[in-house]
Design a protein around this motif. Structure first.
Motif, PDB file in Angstrom:
ATOM      1  N   PHE A   1       0.843  -1.179   0.000  1.00 30.11           N
ATOM      2  CA  PHE A   1       0.000   0.000   0.000  1.00 30.11           C
ATOM      3  C   PHE A   1       0.887   1.240   0.000  1.00 30.11           C
ATOM      4  O   PHE A   1       1.990   1.209   0.545  1.00 30.11           O
ATOM      5  N   VAL A   2       0.408   2.296  -0.604  1.00 27.20           N
ATOM      6  CA  VAL A   2       1.019   3.616  -0.439  1.00 27.20           C
ATOM      7  C   VAL A   2      -0.072   4.546   0.081  1.00 27.20           C
ATOM      8  O   VAL A   2      -1.258   4.345  -0.186  1.00 27.20           O
ATOM      9  N   THR A   3       0.342   5.537   0.836  1.00 23.35           N
ATOM     10  CA  THR A   3      -0.597   6.535   1.336  1.00 23.35           C
ATOM     11  C   THR A   3      -0.523   7.743   0.427  1.00 23.35           C
ATOM     12  O   THR A   3       0.559   8.270   0.168  1.00 23.35           O
ATOM     13  N   VAL A   4      -1.670   8.152  -0.093  1.00 26.10           N
ATOM     14  CA  VAL A   4      -1.746   9.297  -0.990  1.00 26.10           C
ATOM     15  C   VAL A   4      -2.597  10.382  -0.339  1.00 26.10           C
ATOM     16  O   VAL A   4      -3.414  10.108   0.535  1.00 26.10           O
ATOM     17  N   THR A   5      -2.402  11.612  -0.791  1.00 26.66           N
ATOM     18  CA  THR A   5      -3.131  12.750  -0.246  1.00 26.66           C
ATOM     19  C   THR A   5      -4.273  13.129  -1.169  1.00 26.66           C
ATOM     20  O   THR A   5      -4.078  13.279  -2.370  1.00 26.66           O
TER      21      THR A   5
ATOM     22  N   LYS B   1      -5.177   5.000   1.658  1.00 25.25           N
ATOM     23  CA  LYS B   1      -4.218   4.010   1.165  1.00 25.25           C
ATOM     24  C   LYS B   1      -4.693   3.411  -0.149  1.00 25.25           C
ATOM     25  O   LYS B   1      -5.870   3.118  -0.324  1.00 25.25           O
ATOM     26  N   ILE B   2      -3.728   3.225  -1.048  1.00 25.81           N
ATOM     27  CA  ILE B   2      -3.962   2.596  -2.350  1.00 25.81           C
ATOM     28  C   ILE B   2      -3.217   1.264  -2.373  1.00 25.81           C
ATOM     29  O   ILE B   2      -2.014   1.207  -2.098  1.00 25.81           O
ATOM     30  N   PHE B   3      -3.924   0.206  -2.717  1.00 27.27           N
ATOM     31  CA  PHE B   3      -3.341  -1.129  -2.829  1.00 27.27           C
ATOM     32  C   PHE B   3      -2.704  -1.298  -4.206  1.00 27.27           C
ATOM     33  O   PHE B   3      -3.257  -0.857  -5.213  1.00 27.27           O
ATOM     34  N   TYR B   4      -1.537  -1.964  -4.245  1.00 30.05           N
ATOM     35  CA  TYR B   4      -0.909  -2.271  -5.527  1.00 30.05           C
ATOM     36  C   TYR B   4      -0.075  -3.537  -5.421  1.00 30.05           C
ATOM     37  O   TYR B   4       0.297  -3.971  -4.325  1.00 30.05           O
TER      38      TYR B   4
ATOM     39  N   SER C   1      -8.179  -1.033  -1.651  1.00 32.91           N
ATOM     40  CA  SER C   1      -7.858   0.376  -1.370  1.00 32.91           C
ATOM     41  C   SER C   1      -8.924   0.996  -0.480  1.00 32.91           C
ATOM     42  O   SER C   1     -10.077   0.547  -0.446  1.00 32.91           O
ATOM     43  N   ASP C   2      -8.508   2.054   0.236  1.00 35.78           N
ATOM     44  CA  ASP C   2      -9.448   2.772   1.098  1.00 35.78           C
ATOM     45  C   ASP C   2     -10.493   3.516   0.274  1.00 35.78           C
ATOM     46  O   ASP C   2     -10.275   3.824  -0.898  1.00 35.78           O
ATOM     47  N   THR C   3     -11.595   3.839   0.933  1.00 36.27           N
ATOM     48  CA  THR C   3     -12.653   4.651   0.338  1.00 36.27           C
ATOM     49  C   THR C   3     -12.716   5.976   1.085  1.00 36.27           C
ATOM     50  O   THR C   3     -13.143   6.010   2.236  1.00 36.27           O
ATOM     51  N   PRO C   4     -12.255   7.060   0.478  1.00 35.87           N
ATOM     52  CA  PRO C   4     -12.344   8.365   1.142  1.00 35.87           C
ATOM     53  C   PRO C   4     -13.809   8.742   1.390  1.00 35.87           C
ATOM     54  O   PRO C   4     -14.700   8.322   0.663  1.00 35.87           O
TER      55      PRO C   4
END
Length: 132
Positions: free
Chosen positions: A40-44, A52-55, A106-109
């Motif tokens: 995962f990476v954390t994006v703004t 977080k975005i899964f890849y 991935s997260d759901t904002p």
């Protein structure tokens, strides 16, 4: 009947049947979520919050391919492509697959988003991977 899962309604079954793993099609081992291998990476977000975005990256070849799914589908929809290029031809290709915000792992904002936000997620993901 309002609590009946859509797939149960369409197929004439029950909620228990829809959620019974023994009735699901078996998936190839590389399609299962493995917690210690998940990346995962954390994006703004445009509003300043983060998610977080899964890849996953398949293969280690010099030719890079990024597969981005359209709305409402997750990374497993690309199975034929990442199997071919990331597994079978993995010495030649490096294939990045991801789940967009709001789908898959991935997260759901909590706020609304636009397609430009999806694009920003991808740019941030690639920038962070490049730095690591």
């Amino acid at each position: 009947m309002s609590g009946l899962h859509l797939f149960a309604k369409l197929g004439g079954g029950t909620n228990e049947e829809v959620h019974n793993p023994s009735k699901h099609l078996k998936r190839k081992s590389h399609l299962y979520y493995v917690e210690d291998k998940a990346k995962f990476v954390t994006v703004t977000n445009s509003g300043g919050s983060t998610h977080k975005i899964f890849y996953e990256i398949h293969g280690n070849g010099p030719k890079a391919v990024v597969l981005v799914m359209g709305l409402a589908a997750n990374h497993t929809q690309f199975e034929p492509q990442y199997y071919e290029f990331g597994k079978r031809l993995g010495a030649e290709y490096s294939v990045l697959i991801m789940d967009n915000r709001g789908v898959g792992f991935s997260d759901t904002p909590f706020h609304r988003w636009r397609t430009t936000d999806f694009a920003s997620d991808i740019v941030q993901l690639l920038t962070q991977i490049e730095k690591s």
